[in-house]
Motif scaffolding. Structure first.
Motif, PDB file in Angstrom:
ATOM      1  N   ALA A 106       0.866  -1.176   0.000  1.00 34.10           N
ATOM      2  CA  ALA A 106       0.000   0.000   0.000  1.00 34.10           C
ATOM      3  C   ALA A 106       0.904   1.227   0.000  1.00 34.10           C
ATOM      4  CB  ALA A 106      -0.895   0.007   1.231  1.00 34.10           C
ATOM      5  N   ARG A 107       0.520   2.262  -0.741  1.00 36.50           N
ATOM      6  CA  ARG A 107       1.356   3.457  -0.844  1.00 36.50           C
ATOM      7  C   ARG A 107       1.594   4.053   0.541  1.00 36.50           C
ATOM      8  NH1 ARG A 107       0.701   8.017  -5.372  1.00 36.50           N
ATOM      9  NH2 ARG A 107       1.517   6.300  -6.574  1.00 36.50           N
ATOM     10  N   GLY A 108       2.874   4.316   0.836  1.00 38.86           N
ATOM     11  CA  GLY A 108       3.259   4.855   2.132  1.00 38.86           C
ATOM     12  C   GLY A 108       3.612   3.775   3.146  1.00 38.86           C
ATOM     13  N   HIS A 109       3.519   2.515   2.767  1.00 34.06           N
ATOM     14  CA  HIS A 109       3.836   1.403   3.669  1.00 34.06           C
ATOM     15  C   HIS A 109       4.842   0.468   3.009  1.00 34.06           C
ATOM     16  CE1 HIS A 109       0.679   2.330   6.596  1.00 34.06           C
ATOM     17  NE2 HIS A 109      -0.003   2.749   5.544  1.00 34.06           N
ATOM     18  N   ARG A 110       5.382  -0.452   3.801  1.00 36.40           N
ATOM     19  CA  ARG A 110       6.334  -1.430   3.273  1.00 36.40           C
ATOM     20  C   ARG A 110       5.589  -2.547   2.547  1.00 36.40           C
ATOM     21  NH1 ARG A 110      11.495  -1.976   6.905  1.00 36.40           N
ATOM     22  NH2 ARG A 110      11.603   0.153   7.658  1.00 36.40           N
ATOM     23  N   PRO A 111       6.249  -3.193   1.580  1.00 34.25           N
ATOM     24  CA  PRO A 111       5.612  -4.323   0.904  1.00 34.25           C
ATOM     25  C   PRO A 111       5.473  -5.519   1.844  1.00 34.25           C
ATOM     26  CG  PRO A 111       7.803  -3.890  -0.016  1.00 34.25           C
ATOM     27  CD  PRO A 111       7.541  -2.846   1.007  1.00 34.25           C
ATOM     28  N   VAL A 112       4.412  -6.299   1.626  1.00 37.90           N
ATOM     29  CA  VAL A 112       4.188  -7.540   2.366  1.00 37.90           C
ATOM     30  C   VAL A 112       4.400  -8.679   1.372  1.00 37.90           C
ATOM     31  CG1 VAL A 112       2.541  -8.907   3.679  1.00 37.90           C
ATOM     32  CG2 VAL A 112       2.547  -6.405   3.894  1.00 37.90           C
ATOM     33  N   PRO A 113       5.542  -9.390   1.468  1.00 36.74           N
ATOM     34  CA  PRO A 113       5.856 -10.422   0.477  1.00 36.74           C
ATOM     35  C   PRO A 113       5.557 -11.838   0.984  1.00 36.74           C
ATOM     36  CG  PRO A 113       7.835  -9.844   1.649  1.00 36.74           C
ATOM     37  CD  PRO A 113       6.718  -9.026   2.251  1.00 36.74           C
ATOM     38  N   HIS A 114       5.453 -12.751   0.039  1.00 35.18           N
ATOM     39  CA  HIS A 114       5.443 -14.193   0.332  1.00 35.18           C
ATOM     40  C   HIS A 114       6.304 -14.862  -0.733  1.00 35.18           C
ATOM     41  CE1 HIS A 114       4.256 -18.234   1.384  1.00 35.18           C
ATOM     42  NE2 HIS A 114       4.190 -18.441   0.084  1.00 35.18           N
ATOM     43  N   LYS A 115       7.244 -15.693  -0.298  1.00 37.78           N
ATOM     44  CA  LYS A 115       8.080 -16.473  -1.216  1.00 37.78           C
ATOM     45  C   LYS A 115       8.013 -17.916  -0.779  1.00 37.78           C
ATOM     46  CE  LYS A 115      11.444 -12.796  -1.918  1.00 37.78           C
ATOM     47  NZ  LYS A 115      12.836 -12.389  -1.835  1.00 37.78           N
ATOM     48  N   GLY A 116       7.971 -18.824  -1.751  1.00 32.61           N
ATOM     49  CA  GLY A 116       7.966 -20.240  -1.412  1.00 32.61           C
ATOM     50  C   GLY A 116       7.878 -21.101  -2.649  1.00 32.61           C
ATOM     51  N   LYS A 117       7.917 -22.416  -2.447  1.00 35.33           N
ATOM     52  CA  LYS A 117       7.774 -23.375  -3.538  1.00 35.33           C
ATOM     53  C   LYS A 117       6.341 -23.904  -3.510  1.00 35.33           C
ATOM     54  CE  LYS A 117      12.539 -24.910  -3.913  1.00 35.33           C
ATOM     55  NZ  LYS A 117      12.820 -24.792  -5.316  1.00 35.33           N
ATOM     56  N   HIS A 118       5.650 -23.743  -4.632  1.00 32.27           N
ATOM     57  CA  HIS A 118       4.245 -24.148  -4.721  1.00 32.27           C
ATOM     58  C   HIS A 118       4.006 -24.826  -6.067  1.00 32.27           C
ATOM     59  CE1 HIS A 118       3.441 -21.705  -1.182  1.00 32.27           C
ATOM     60  NE2 HIS A 118       4.134 -20.736  -1.765  1.00 32.27           N
ATOM     61  N   ARG A 119       2.934 -25.597  -6.139  1.00 32.00           N
ATOM     62  CA  ARG A 119       2.558 -26.282  -7.386  1.00 32.00           C
ATOM     63  C   ARG A 119       1.581 -25.451  -8.222  1.00 32.00           C
ATOM     64  NH1 ARG A 119       4.390 -31.396  -6.838  1.00 32.00           N
ATOM     65  NH2 ARG A 119       4.506 -32.237  -4.738  1.00 32.00           N
ATOM     66  N   ARG A 120       0.571 -24.887  -7.588  1.00 33.06           N
ATOM     67  CA  ARG A 120      -0.529 -24.239  -8.308  1.00 33.06           C
ATOM     68  C   ARG A 120      -0.585 -22.737  -8.060  1.00 33.06           C
ATOM     69  NH1 ARG A 120      -5.130 -26.660 -10.455  1.00 33.06           N
ATOM     70  NH2 ARG A 120      -4.180 -28.568  -9.717  1.00 33.06           N
ATOM     71  N   HIS A 121      -0.630 -22.325  -6.779  1.00 37.89           N
ATOM     72  CA  HIS A 121      -0.718 -20.901  -6.461  1.00 37.89           C
ATOM     73  C   HIS A 121      -0.157 -20.628  -5.075  1.00 37.89           C
ATOM     74  CE1 HIS A 121      -4.119 -21.432  -3.709  1.00 37.89           C
ATOM     75  NE2 HIS A 121      -4.604 -22.280  -4.594  1.00 37.89           N
ATOM     76  N   THR A 122       0.181 -19.356  -4.852  1.00 38.90           N
ATOM     77  CA  THR A 122       0.672 -18.941  -3.538  1.00 38.90           C
ATOM     78  C   THR A 122      -0.527 -18.700  -2.627  1.00 38.90           C
ATOM     79  OG1 THR A 122       0.585 -16.598  -4.113  1.00 38.90           O
ATOM     80  CG2 THR A 122       2.670 -17.765  -4.540  1.00 38.90           C
ATOM     81  N   PRO A 123      -0.303 -18.689  -1.326  1.00 41.35           N
ATOM     82  CA  PRO A 123      -1.363 -18.217  -0.438  1.00 41.35           C
ATOM     83  C   PRO A 123      -1.586 -16.727  -0.686  1.00 41.35           C
ATOM     84  CG  PRO A 123       0.498 -19.121   0.807  1.00 41.35           C
ATOM     85  CD  PRO A 123       0.875 -19.134  -0.628  1.00 41.35           C
ATOM     86  N   GLY A 124      -2.732 -16.234  -0.324  1.00 41.47           N
ATOM     87  CA  GLY A 124      -3.011 -14.822  -0.525  1.00 41.47           C
ATOM     88  C   GLY A 124      -2.243 -13.946   0.446  1.00 41.47           C
ATOM     89  N   VAL A 125      -1.779 -12.801  -0.034  1.00 44.83           N
ATOM     90  CA  VAL A 125      -1.147 -11.784   0.803  1.00 44.83           C
ATOM     91  C   VAL A 125      -2.142 -10.637   0.900  1.00 44.83           C
ATOM     92  CG1 VAL A 125       0.722 -10.107   0.931  1.00 44.83           C
ATOM     93  CG2 VAL A 125       1.202 -12.431   0.200  1.00 44.83           C
ATOM     94  N   LYS A 126      -2.550 -10.325   2.138  1.00 41.90           N
ATOM     95  CA  LYS A 126      -3.619  -9.351   2.363  1.00 41.90           C
ATOM     96  C   LYS A 126      -3.080  -8.160   3.145  1.00 41.90           C
ATOM     97  CE  LYS A 126      -8.173  -9.370   4.575  1.00 41.90           C
ATOM     98  NZ  LYS A 126      -9.110 -10.223   5.297  1.00 41.90           N
ATOM     99  N   VAL A 127      -3.375  -6.947   2.670  1.00 41.30           N
ATOM    100  CA  VAL A 127      -2.960  -5.726   3.371  1.00 41.30           C
ATOM    101  C   VAL A 127      -4.155  -4.772   3.446  1.00 41.30           C
ATOM    102  CG1 VAL A 127      -0.558  -5.892   2.612  1.00 41.30           C
ATOM    103  CG2 VAL A 127      -2.154  -4.510   1.306  1.00 41.30           C
ATOM    104  N   TYR A 128      -4.138  -3.931   4.468  1.00 39.76           N
ATOM    105  CA  TYR A 128      -5.140  -2.880   4.549  1.00 39.76           C
ATOM    106  C   TYR A 128      -4.627  -1.691   3.757  1.00 39.76           C
ATOM    107  CZ  TYR A 128      -8.537   0.470   6.059  1.00 39.76           C
ATOM    108  OH  TYR A 128      -9.545   1.411   6.047  1.00 39.76           O
ATOM    109  N   ALA A 129      -5.371  -1.301   2.735  1.00 42.10           N
ATOM    110  CA  ALA A 129      -4.955  -0.189   1.889  1.00 42.10           C
ATOM    111  C   ALA A 129      -5.880   1.010   2.027  1.00 42.10           C
ATOM    112  CB  ALA A 129      -4.908  -0.626   0.424  1.00 42.10           C
ATOM    113  N   GLY A 130      -7.069   0.821   2.568  1.00 43.71           N
ATOM    114  CA  GLY A 130      -8.033   1.924   2.629  1.00 43.71           C
ATOM    115  C   GLY A 130      -8.302   2.424   1.220  1.00 43.71           C
TER     116      GLY A 130
END
Length: 129
Positions: free
Chosen positions: A83-107
């Motif tokens: 979100a603009r003005g905040h730090r990124p919230v990342p997820h890294k890993g080994k997956h077959r189909r998709h990553t888990p969702g990364v959720k942030v409050y952006a207003g």
């Protein structure tokens, strides 16, 4: 009751049990396939050579997940939401189909979404402003 009637009733009972068993096996697979990693309404899809990032919005929250174009073996996958003005919230890993969702409050702020599968990647720039 003659033997023909007994056979018909046994065949009917067996077919009902078979159908019930097949439905019991199929229902969990369908429920699992329908489960999305992010809550809310999909507002953007960011395609790239090896996959895509799906962006969802619910209230003031933004959630993103990276999907592989060809699901299969484990591979490095990333997703990041900032979100603009905040730090990124990342997820890294080994997956077959998709990553888990990364959720942030952006207003009402803009967000920057990134994702990758293997060597392919995408970076959105500021979106949802």
């Amino acid at each position: 009751m003659d033997s023909g009637a007994i056979r018909r009733r046994l065949a009917l009972g067996l077919s009902v049990l078979t159908a019930a068993g097949l439905l019991a096996l199929a229902a969990p697979a369908e429920a699992h396939a329908a489960a999305a990693p992010c809550p809310g309404r999909k507002v953007r899809t960011l395609p790239f050579s090896t996959g895509s990032v799906h962006v969802y919005r619910s209230g003031g929250y933004v959630c993103a997940a990276t999907y592989a174009k060809n699901p299969g073996p484990l591979r490095n996958m990333t997703v990041s939401v900032q979100a603009r003005g905040h730090r990124p919230v990342p997820h890294k890993g080994k997956h077959r189909r998709h990553t888990p969702g990364v959720k942030v409050y952006a207003g009402q702020r803009c967000v920057w979404v990134k994702g990758s599968v293997g060597r392919g990647s995408v970076s959105s720039g500021w979106i949802l402003c």
